[in-house]
Design an enzyme around this catalytic site. Structure first.
Site, PDB file in Angstrom:
ATOM      1  N   HIS A 192       0.853  -1.193   0.000  1.00  0.00           N
ATOM      2  CA  HIS A 192       0.000   0.000   0.000  1.00  0.00           C
ATOM      3  C   HIS A 192       0.894   1.250   0.000  1.00  0.00           C
ATOM      4  O   HIS A 192       2.031   1.209   0.494  1.00  0.00           O
ATOM      5  CB  HIS A 192      -0.891  -0.041   1.255  1.00  0.00           C
ATOM      6  CG  HIS A 192      -1.861   1.086   1.355  1.00  0.00           C
ATOM      7  ND1 HIS A 192      -1.519   2.313   1.885  1.00  0.00           N
ATOM      8  CD2 HIS A 192      -3.163   1.183   1.001  1.00  0.00           C
ATOM      9  CE1 HIS A 192      -2.561   3.110   1.852  1.00  0.00           C
ATOM     10  NE2 HIS A 192      -3.572   2.458   1.324  1.00  0.00           N
ATOM     11  N   VAL A 194       1.394   3.784   1.817  1.00  0.00           N
ATOM     12  CA  VAL A 194       2.061   4.251   3.041  1.00  0.00           C
ATOM     13  C   VAL A 194       3.093   3.254   3.564  1.00  0.00           C
ATOM     14  O   VAL A 194       3.773   3.537   4.550  1.00  0.00           O
ATOM     15  CB  VAL A 194       1.051   4.580   4.173  1.00  0.00           C
ATOM     16  CG1 VAL A 194       0.132   5.701   3.770  1.00  0.00           C
ATOM     17  CG2 VAL A 194       0.271   3.341   4.590  1.00  0.00           C
ATOM     18  N   LYS A 195       3.213   2.094   2.908  1.00  0.00           N
ATOM     19  CA  LYS A 195       4.172   1.080   3.368  1.00  0.00           C
ATOM     20  C   LYS A 195       5.584   1.395   2.874  1.00  0.00           C
ATOM     21  O   LYS A 195       5.819   2.403   2.210  1.00  0.00           O
ATOM     22  CB  LYS A 195       3.719  -0.307   2.911  1.00  0.00           C
ATOM     23  CG  LYS A 195       2.349  -0.733   3.434  1.00  0.00           C
ATOM     24  CD  LYS A 195       2.288  -0.704   4.953  1.00  0.00           C
ATOM     25  CE  LYS A 195       1.108  -1.479   5.532  1.00  0.00           C
ATOM     26  NZ  LYS A 195      -0.205  -1.070   5.061  1.00  0.00           N
ATOM     27  N   HIS A 196       6.512   0.497   3.160  1.00  0.00           N
ATOM     28  CA  HIS A 196       7.929   0.779   2.902  1.00  0.00           C
ATOM     29  C   HIS A 196       8.261   0.883   1.425  1.00  0.00           C
ATOM     30  O   HIS A 196       9.115   1.681   1.032  1.00  0.00           O
ATOM     31  CB  HIS A 196       8.789  -0.295   3.569  1.00  0.00           C
ATOM     32  CG  HIS A 196       8.645  -0.307   5.048  1.00  0.00           C
ATOM     33  ND1 HIS A 196       7.625  -0.983   5.686  1.00  0.00           N
ATOM     34  CD2 HIS A 196       9.362   0.308   6.024  1.00  0.00           C
ATOM     35  CE1 HIS A 196       7.729  -0.784   6.982  1.00  0.00           C
ATOM     36  NE2 HIS A 196       8.765  -0.007   7.211  1.00  0.00           N
TER      37      HIS A 196
END
Length: 397
Positions: A192, A194-196
């Site tokens: 997603h 907002v993930k790394h």
């Protein structure tokens, strides 16, 4: 500046700072454009390239690209053989998908409480919740700090359980100097924004087990295969395929995979900056009376997906809602992770009630997530710290 923005004062920032945000550069865009101009937009060569690159990075034998992190959890529960009547233990302090995936397979989520220091699942409570119906454990690496994997694996071995590690928060994290992703039966990841790293939407499951790997691949493509080694009718013709299981269309596109490969090339830079921001928070926030900072076990190296402060409610004149709203008014994009899963109306409807996990419920009332992502500059960090200091001082008893 002493007057809170919520009370008519000037905000700490002129522009809004989100709690999380993707980092997309020209290289990412170029790689996606190449695929758009190629012969394959989906089920093409970029999928396997991404899988191999991902598996090599974390040291796993296999990686299976999939449409999103929730699909990754669903596929893992399928491969684990979760069925009606089975119980699976997980944490309530997580996104609902960590428990929903059990329901998708007809199983029953059983919530173990959290460790009040790390906020990860309480290993002793996991063992207390095991029954003859327990089939698996789904621990979550909350905020990016790995659970005590050795302890989870010991319990799983003792009771003959499968471990599915939800590593949506912990890509790049380390447990006892080993990267997360190859230390349990299956590990799931989310891409997603907002993930790394991001593929827009997308996910990955890693495993070292041949049988689980084959089940995962089958599940993401309707349960359909062309593999001659497992076809029932091997002589039908080159066009022939068979549906062996009731699977889903959980495929990732080559467009997403191209973005994922490009993002993966930058993961070490992303992780380095996340850890720098977290270290600055640790340094700048430690002397603010009224908040508790995240606790980190010595044997873990967090990937810092989230930075969560806990309010010392007894030292403040107002509750979390007022602190949250005041920080938002200062243009600091705070959030809350997470509402305990069994608080949701759907879970209440199927029989879950408050009171099951007292540590988790107490934590939920006191936590606020503050901004953390690689694109933050030092001035952003200073603004967040300044806003927290301003708001907490105003509302302190």
């Amino acid at each position: 500046m002493n007057t809170l923005a919520i009370n008519g004062g000037k905000p700490v920032r002129d522009t809004y700072l989100p709690y999380g945000q993707q980092w997309i550069d020209d290289e990412d865009i170029e790689e996606v454009v190449k695929v758009l101009k190629s012969d394959f937009l989906t089920t093409g060569p970029k999928i396997e390239e991404f899988e191999k690159k991902f598996a090599n990075y974390i040291g796993a034998k296999y990686a299976v690209a999939i449409s999103n992190g929730t699909a990754a959890l669903h596929a893992a529960c399928f491969a684990a053989g979760i069925k009606e009547g089975d119980e699976v233990i997980t944490t309530p302090i997580t996104f609902a998908a960590s428990a929903n995936c059990i329901l998708y397979q007809g199983g029953k989520p059983v919530f173990a409480d959290i460790d009040p220091k790390t906020y990860n699942i309480d290993i002793e409570d996991v063992e207390r919740k095991i029954t003859k119906k327990t089939k698996a454990i789904i621990p979550v690496d909350f905020t990016g700090q790995p659970v005590d994997i050795d302890a989870v694996n010991d319990i799983a071995k003792k009771y003959g359980l499968i471990v599915i590690e939800d590593a949506a928060h912990s890509f790049g994290a380390e447990y006892k100097d080993k990267k997360i992703g190859s230390l349990v039966d299956m590990t799931t990841f989310s891409f997603h924004p907002v993930k790394h790293i991001t593929t827009g939407e997308g996910g990955m499951i890693t495993t070292n087990d041949d049988e689980l790997y084959n089940k995962l691949k089958l599940f993401r493509t309707h349960g359909i295969t062309r593999d001659e080694e497992i076809l029932h009718n091997k002589d039908e013709g080159p066009w022939y395929y068979e549906q062996l299981e009731l699977g889903y269309n959980y495929r990732m596109t080559d467009i997403q995979a191209a973005l994922g490969i490009s993002q993966l090339n930058k993961i070490d830079k992303f992780l380095e900056r996340r850890r720098e921001v977290a270290n600055k928070y640790n340094e700048y926030l430690k002397d603010i009376d009224g908040i508790i900072l995240p606790y980190q076990e010595e044997y873990t190296k967090s990937s810092w997906h989230l930075y969560i402060i806990q309010l010392e409610s007894e030292k403040l004149r107002v509750g979390r809602k007022q602190i949250y709203q005041a920080l938002q008014a200062e243009n600091i994009g705070v959030n809350v992770h997470y509402i305990p899963v069994y608080y949701h109306p759907y879970y209440k409807k199927i029989g879950y009630e408050k009171g099951m996990c007292p540590n988790a419920e107490k934590l939920y009332d006191r936590i606020i997530t503050i901004p953390l992502y690689p694109g933050m500059i030092d001035k952003d960090v200073e603004d967040v710290v300044g806003a927290i200091d301003k708001v907490i001082k105003y509302y302190r008893r």
